[in-house]
Enzyme design. Structure first.
Site, PDB file in Angstrom:
ATOM      1  N   GLY A 224       1.509  -0.607  -4.720  1.00 19.41           N
ATOM      2  CA  GLY A 224       2.336  -1.334  -5.673  1.00 19.41           C
ATOM      3  C   GLY A 224       3.284  -2.264  -4.960  1.00 19.41           C
ATOM      4  O   GLY A 224       3.016  -2.726  -3.846  1.00 19.41           O
ATOM      5  N   SER A 225       4.422  -2.500  -5.612  1.00 17.56           N
ATOM      6  CA  SER A 225       5.354  -3.513  -5.114  1.00 17.56           C
ATOM      7  C   SER A 225       6.219  -2.965  -3.977  1.00 17.56           C
ATOM      8  O   SER A 225       6.401  -1.750  -3.839  1.00 17.56           O
ATOM      9  CB  SER A 225       6.248  -3.966  -6.265  1.00 17.56           C
ATOM     10  OG  SER A 225       6.985  -2.860  -6.739  1.00 17.56           O
ATOM     11  N   GLY A 229       7.844   0.790  -3.323  1.00 18.88           N
ATOM     12  CA  GLY A 229       7.469   1.467  -2.072  1.00 18.88           C
ATOM     13  C   GLY A 229       8.697   1.889  -1.279  1.00 18.88           C
ATOM     14  O   GLY A 229       8.749   3.003  -0.726  1.00 18.88           O
ATOM     15  N   GLU A 247       0.760   0.979   0.285  1.00 22.72           N
ATOM     16  CA  GLU A 247      -0.004  -0.283   0.283  1.00 22.72           C
ATOM     17  C   GLU A 247       0.785  -1.235  -0.604  1.00 22.72           C
ATOM     18  O   GLU A 247       0.802  -1.066  -1.825  1.00 22.72           O
ATOM     19  CB  GLU A 247      -1.410  -0.080  -0.317  1.00 22.72           C
ATOM     20  CG  GLU A 247      -2.191   1.105   0.191  1.00 22.72           C
ATOM     21  CD  GLU A 247      -2.490   1.039   1.673  1.00 22.72           C
ATOM     22  OE1 GLU A 247      -2.549  -0.067   2.224  1.00 22.72           O
ATOM     23  OE2 GLU A 247      -2.642   2.119   2.285  1.00 22.72           O
TER      24      GLU A 247
HETATM   25  N1  NAD Z   1      -1.609  -3.614  -0.633  1.00 24.10           N
HETATM   26  C1  NAD Z   1      -2.390  -3.229  -1.618  1.00 24.10           C
HETATM   27  O1  NAD Z   1      -3.398  -2.568  -1.432  1.00 24.10           O
HETATM   28  C2  NAD Z   1      -2.056  -3.621  -3.036  1.00 24.10           C
HETATM   29  C3  NAD Z   1      -3.071  -3.574  -3.993  1.00 24.10           C
HETATM   30  C4  NAD Z   1      -2.761  -3.921  -5.304  1.00 24.10           C
HETATM   31  C5  NAD Z   1      -1.463  -4.298  -5.645  1.00 24.10           C
HETATM   32  N2  NAD Z   1      -0.509  -4.347  -4.693  1.00 24.10           N
HETATM   33  C6  NAD Z   1       0.854  -4.782  -5.024  1.00 24.10           C
HETATM   34  O2  NAD Z   1       1.261  -4.184  -6.249  1.00 24.10           O
HETATM   35  C7  NAD Z   1       2.147  -5.031  -6.946  1.00 24.10           C
HETATM   36  C8  NAD Z   1       1.658  -5.219  -8.363  1.00 24.10           C
HETATM   37  O3  NAD Z   1       1.491  -3.969  -8.983  1.00 24.10           O
HETATM   38  P1  NAD Z   1       2.585  -3.335  -9.972  1.00 24.10           P
HETATM   39  O4  NAD Z   1       3.398  -4.423 -10.594  1.00 24.10           O
HETATM   40  O5  NAD Z   1       1.839  -2.400 -10.861  1.00 24.10           O
HETATM   41  O6  NAD Z   1       3.499  -2.524  -8.951  1.00 24.10           O
HETATM   42  P2  NAD Z   1       4.734  -1.549  -9.256  1.00 24.10           P
HETATM   43  O7  NAD Z   1       5.373  -1.263  -7.959  1.00 24.10           O
HETATM   44  O8  NAD Z   1       5.580  -2.094 -10.347  1.00 24.10           O
HETATM   45  O9  NAD Z   1       4.067  -0.221  -9.843  1.00 24.10           O
HETATM   46  C9  NAD Z   1       3.086   0.522  -9.148  1.00 24.10           C
HETATM   47  C10 NAD Z   1       3.140   1.968  -9.597  1.00 24.10           C
HETATM   48  O10 NAD Z   1       4.323   2.588  -9.107  1.00 24.10           O
HETATM   49  C11 NAD Z   1       5.031   3.228 -10.161  1.00 24.10           C
HETATM   50  N3  NAD Z   1       6.445   3.194  -9.761  1.00 24.10           N
HETATM   51  C12 NAD Z   1       7.312   2.172  -9.822  1.00 24.10           C
HETATM   52  N4  NAD Z   1       8.499   2.527  -9.266  1.00 24.10           N
HETATM   53  C13 NAD Z   1       8.356   3.804  -8.826  1.00 24.10           C
HETATM   54  C14 NAD Z   1       9.195   4.742  -8.144  1.00 24.10           C
HETATM   55  N5  NAD Z   1      10.461   4.431  -7.806  1.00 24.10           N
HETATM   56  N6  NAD Z   1       8.707   5.953  -7.855  1.00 24.10           N
HETATM   57  C15 NAD Z   1       7.424   6.286  -8.161  1.00 24.10           C
HETATM   58  N7  NAD Z   1       6.589   5.449  -8.822  1.00 24.10           N
HETATM   59  C16 NAD Z   1       7.041   4.225  -9.136  1.00 24.10           C
HETATM   60  C17 NAD Z   1       4.656   2.403 -11.383  1.00 24.10           C
HETATM   61  O11 NAD Z   1       4.905   3.115 -12.551  1.00 24.10           O
HETATM   62  C18 NAD Z   1       3.182   2.160 -11.092  1.00 24.10           C
HETATM   63  O12 NAD Z   1       2.403   3.296 -11.393  1.00 24.10           O
HETATM   64  C19 NAD Z   1       2.164  -6.335  -6.154  1.00 24.10           C
HETATM   65  O13 NAD Z   1       3.294  -6.366  -5.343  1.00 24.10           O
HETATM   66  C20 NAD Z   1       0.904  -6.238  -5.312  1.00 24.10           C
HETATM   67  O14 NAD Z   1       0.954  -7.024  -4.152  1.00 24.10           O
HETATM   68  C21 NAD Z   1      -0.763  -3.997  -3.402  1.00 24.10           C
END
Ligand code: NAD
Ligand SMILES: O=CCC[C@H](NC(=O)CCC(=O)O)C(=O)O
Length: 488
Positions: A224-225, A229, A247
């Protein structure tokens, strides 16, 4: 049709105990899924189920775990059209693209089996006293968090190796894509996965936080973001025993040098910057043009308005769908306005389209004259151009980022690629290939803020089990010679 939202805990479909939430089709606004956030009671049940199932699942002979994974692969194969349809409806991706996502999910199974055998097979060497062995044991319960942009493939890329290695899993998908998660877990159920081995808990950030804080977890596999992370990293700072694989995002650079085939270069730029409407972690965000390279820019500006943007049901199929939500469009437009306000020159303006509030057209902005260029990931179809005076300066510019997921070079000159390879700081380094579309047969992960050096892809298996070193002697006996000062 609205699907009734459920968790899957210990082999039973139950409702979450928290407040309700929905997922919407970003192209139409239609409600697709309606369910509830999971609370600490639900998470406790999921953890208990994962713990109860752990010993038996880890104790199964590998071939029996593989049989169940293969049965899941067969279910995916049989239901690929309906799963791809759900991905398209919930994320907005064109259907042609969602089908490639389901194909990637299917391919992850044999790939992970190969990775386990190649990278984590037990090794034994005979010794005078008996043997020295390395084997691998699972961590226990792995929490898997998925992003919205690949609701099937990315979490599947964590779940498959985690289960294969003998862990149980508590899976919390993105709150934007609960339907795809539910449909995927239905296929695990149909494949005969024993109760408690995989537990689906739906919910948003708060649910995620509660899972990370839970004392039963042994590992967190997060995609995720960067802000999320970092928050997870901080939450686990005092628990070094919990494995954490991150990631995260990128601010990926693509350098376009001199090339004989201008259209091939433009096509590669388009695939890099605009596929999935720019919502891939691997998308090129910065197009770096040494010596100006005006020809490529002129051709790109000519082609961009011809890219089609539409809904997943459109005939013919569009190249790009909507973003995941109208607020995601707001964010990209705000980032574009901000770049303009600090000196960026819009070459092709990204605009909200009349198709609906989540639709946006692809844009290009020249940010060369901005002295302090913001080093942020713009998660949408807005490409920033930086012109440099030399190839050396282009590489320095590409490295001018806190991230380091993907970097690409388009060039006819192999010596330029050799230099690029030597100097670039990035987890994925491509030549004359799009920055997107990584191979599952290679490691996948970045340096800098893009992760924490636990790559996914082919190397994901490394984060899914622990090497055990063992010296063993079948017969306990005194050695020929005792240590000095010891008499028996
Ligand atoms: N490097 C990789 O492999 C990869 C792949 C796909 C997406 N991404 C990244 O993901 C982002 C887009 O996805 P998104 O908007 O769904 O990301 P996000 O970080 O908003 O959410 C990802 C997940 O994390 C959960 N989450 C959020 N905050 C949390 C916390 N404090 N504790 C535990 N869980 C939490 C969310 O509910 C969701 O399930 C972009 O930054 C993209 O670059 C990275
Ligand atoms: O949004 C980020 C994922 C992009 C995608 N990455 C992969 O498919 C990883 C390869 C794998 O794990 O199988 C891409 O490169 O487009």
């Amino acid at each position: 049709m609205t699907h009734e939202g459920k968790n899957w805990i210990d082999g039973s479909w139950t409702s979450g105990s928290g407040e309700s939430f929905s997922s919407l089709n970003p192209a139409t606004g239609e409600v697709l899924w309606n369910g509830c956030h999971s609370t600490s009671d639900d998470i406790n049940s999921a953890m208990q189920a994962g713990r109860n199932a752990a010993e038996q699942w880890a104790g199964l002979p590998l071939n029996q775990r593989i049989e169940i994974l293969d049965a899941f692969g067969a279910e995916l194969d049989q239901h690929q059209d309906s799963l791809a349809r759900a991905i398209s409806e919930e994320v907005g991706k064109p259907y042609w693209e969602s089908k490639t996502e389901v194909q990637a999910m299917i391919a992850k199974i044999p790939t992970s089996i190969d990775a386990l055998k190649e990278r984590r097979s037990p090794i034994e060497s005979p010794q005078k006293f008996g043997s020295a062995k390395t084997w691998y044991m699972p961590h226990g319960i792995m929490a898997v968090f998925g992003p919205f942009n690949f609701p099937g493939h990315i979490s599947n890329g964590h779940i498959i190796p985690a289960l294969l290695a003998g862990n149980t899993v508590v899976f919390k998908p993105s709150e934007l894509t609960p339907l795809v998660a539910q449909k995927t877990v239905e296929l695990w159920e149909a494949a005969g996965l024993p109760p408690g081995v995989l537990n689906l808990v739906q919910g948003g950030r708060e649910t995620g936080v509660a899972i990370v804080d839970h004392p039963e977890i042994n590992g967190v596999l997060f995609t995720g973001s960067v802000p999320a992370g970092i928050a997870i990293s901080k939450a686990l700072a005092a628990r070094p025993e919990v494995l954490l694989a991150l990631e995260l995002g990128g601010n990926n650079a693509l350098i376009v040098d001199q090339v004989h085939d201008l259209d091939a270069a433009v096509y590669t730029v388009i695939q890099s910057a605009y596929v999935t409407s720019g919502q891939r972690c691997t998308c090129a965000r910065r197009l770096i043009l040494p010596d100006g390279n005006q020809k490529i820019l002129d051709r790109l500006i000519e082609v961009i308005p011809t890219l089609t943007v539409g809904a997943c049901g459109d005939d013919p199929e569009p190249f790009m769908g909507p973003l995941v939500s109208s607020s995601a469009v707001d964010q990209v437009l705000q980032q574009q306005s901000h770049l303009k306000s600090i000196g960026g020159k819009i070459l092709v303006e990204a605009r909200r389209l009349p198709n609906g509030p989540a639709f946006i057209s692809p844009g290009v902005i020249d940010v060369t004259d901005i002295a302090e260029r913001p080093d942020e990931e713009i998660f949408g179809p807005l490409l920033q151009v930086v012109r440099t005076s030399s190839f050396d300066e282009a590489i320095a510019e590409a490295n001018r980022t806190r991230f380091g997921l993907v970097a690409g070079l388009i060039s006819d000159d192999s010596s330029r690629y050799e230099l690029f390879q030597r100097r670039i700081r990035s987890g994925l380094v491509n030549w004359n290939r799009p920055t997107t579309g990584a191979s599952g047969r290679l490691p996948f992960g970045g340096v800098g803020l893009s992760g924490n050096h636990r790559p996914a892809g082919f190397f994901m298996i490394d984060s899914c089990n622990i090497p055990v070193a063992s010296l063993s002697a079948p017969v306990l006996e005194l050695p020929d010679q005792l240590l000095p000062g010891v008499e028996l």
